[in-house]
Design an enzyme around this catalytic site. Structure first.
Site: not given
Ligand SMILES: [Zn+2]
Length: 392
Positions: A197, A350
């Site tokens: 999530c 990232c």
């Protein structure tokens, strides 16, 4: 239909308890006896997050006598759009503490046991043993497999839920009565293939839908009423507002609950589930640089190519100036290597370093030699280099 109640009735309800739970007591099939079962029952909620929040509130309101809460996180700002047991003033507070306070606001008579531990194969059986039902609201695969295996070994039913973006799944795993989680999901997905999530996002209100089904199932199991969700996997799509019910069956060859189990004690679940970008046998860990080294390199005469493997929505929140977006999927498909230069140093980042480690590994396997992973990703960059950008 009535299944078998898994909790014995304990002490008699007091007068104020009969009043508090009167609307339960009035229901045929629950009654005074059912409410006495709930008051005598013990439920463990693993994870005081998105799914744990509604589950905890409804279990408390329903009068479950003892509620255990497992979590080691502290409340963060990014939790608050869905984790409704925590509020703005709880930021920085341990989640178990904040969740306990929320439970007691709803029902001060609930005995709350806080487990401020990370469940692992050394402690899971001891933590779970005393509870009647486990509600699993965790968001990672190692803990899911751990909770499943521990519940199988202890013979406990476990109510599992999972959410990502607009989609949710929920079931009751209970070896001997239906499948366990491993019967249906024998292998974890390849590490990094399913976004968390934190990476992929989650529709906050979806937690209410899935978490409330989880508490419904837990309470039904405790009361021994209705048809538990054993052997059925509910798949919910919030955008289409559909709930599909899939039949799932116990696997006689299941390694943990089958007829000839090979997993007879808890294992190393982090190893079992793998780590994105982790070296294969015989491979070295990927080379890495810190965000400070990255900043220095970018300011040099001949800067390296900085590649951002995150999604577009993430880049819209925060980005390192000059970084070239090439999504991780293009590294996985090999398409990234058609555009990546081979004669220039490449740094890959990232959000926190997991996906970029995988991309770095794939580049090394594709024959790139001067490539490194940016440790800690853009979150470390924001903390240490550019605090004007927005963390997420
Ligand atoms: Zn099984």
């Amino acid at each position: 239909m009535r299944s078998e109640a898994i909790v014995e009735t304990g002490r008699q309800l007091t007068g104020p308890e009969v009043t508090r739970y009167a609307r339960h007591v009035l229901i045929p099939g629950v009654g005074i006896e059912g409410q006495e079962r709930l008051v005598a029952s013990k439920v463990l909620v693993v994870g005081a997050g998105g799914l744990g929040s509604p589950a905890l509130l409804y279990l408390a309101a329903a009068g479950v006598g003892t509620i255990g809460i497992v979590d080691t996180d502290v409340v963060e700002l990014t939790n608050l759009h869905r984790q409704v047991v925590h509020s703005d003033t709880d930021i920085g507070r341990p989640k178990t503490e904040s969740a306990e306070a929320a439970v007691h606001r709803v029902n001060p008579h609930v005995n709350v046991i806080r487990h401020d531990v990370r469940l692992d194969s050394g402690n899971a059986l001891d933590v779970i043993r005393d509870y009647d039902v486990v509600v699993d609201g965790t968001d990672n695969f190692p803990t899911r497999y751990l909770v499943n295996d521990a519940c199988v070994m202890l013979g406990k039913p476990h109510v599992w839920g999972s959410i990502l973006r607009f989609d949710g799944q929920v079931s009751v795993w209970w070896a001997g009565h239906g499948p366990c989680y491993r019967c249906v999901f024998p292998q974890p997905p390849p590490p990094g293939s399913v976004p968390s999530c934190a990476e992929g996002g989650v529709f906050g209100v979806l937690c209410a839908a899935i978490g409330s089904v989880q508490s419904t199932e837990a309470i039904k199991l405790l009361l021994g009423i209705g048809e538990p969700l054993t052997g059925r996997l509910l798949v919910h799509d919030a955008l289409r507002q559909t709930w599909d019910s899939l039949t799932v069956r116990a696997d006689p060859d299941c390694p943990v609950c089958g007829t000839h189990p090979t997993v007879t004690e808890l294992i190393d679940y982090v190893e079992f589930c793998g780590v994105p970008g982790a070296p294969a046998a015989g491979e070295e860990p990927v080379p890495s640089v810190t965000v400070h080294q990255t900043a220095e390199a970018l300011a040099a005469q001949e800067p390296p190519l900085l590649v951002d493997v995150r999604g577009e929505e993430e880049r819209a929140i925060a980005a390192i100036p000059g970084a070239v977006p090439i999504h991780l999927d293009l590294f996985r498909s090999g398409a990234a290597f058609r555009e990546l230069p081979r004669d220039r140093r490449i740094l890959i980042h990232c959000k926190v370093g997991g996906r970029s480690a995988e991309a770095t590994r794939l580049a090394l396997r594709a024959g790139y030699t001067d490539v490194a992973n940016v440790e800690g990703g853009i979150i470390a960059w924001i903390e240490q280099i550019d605090p004007t950008q927005t963390p997420y």
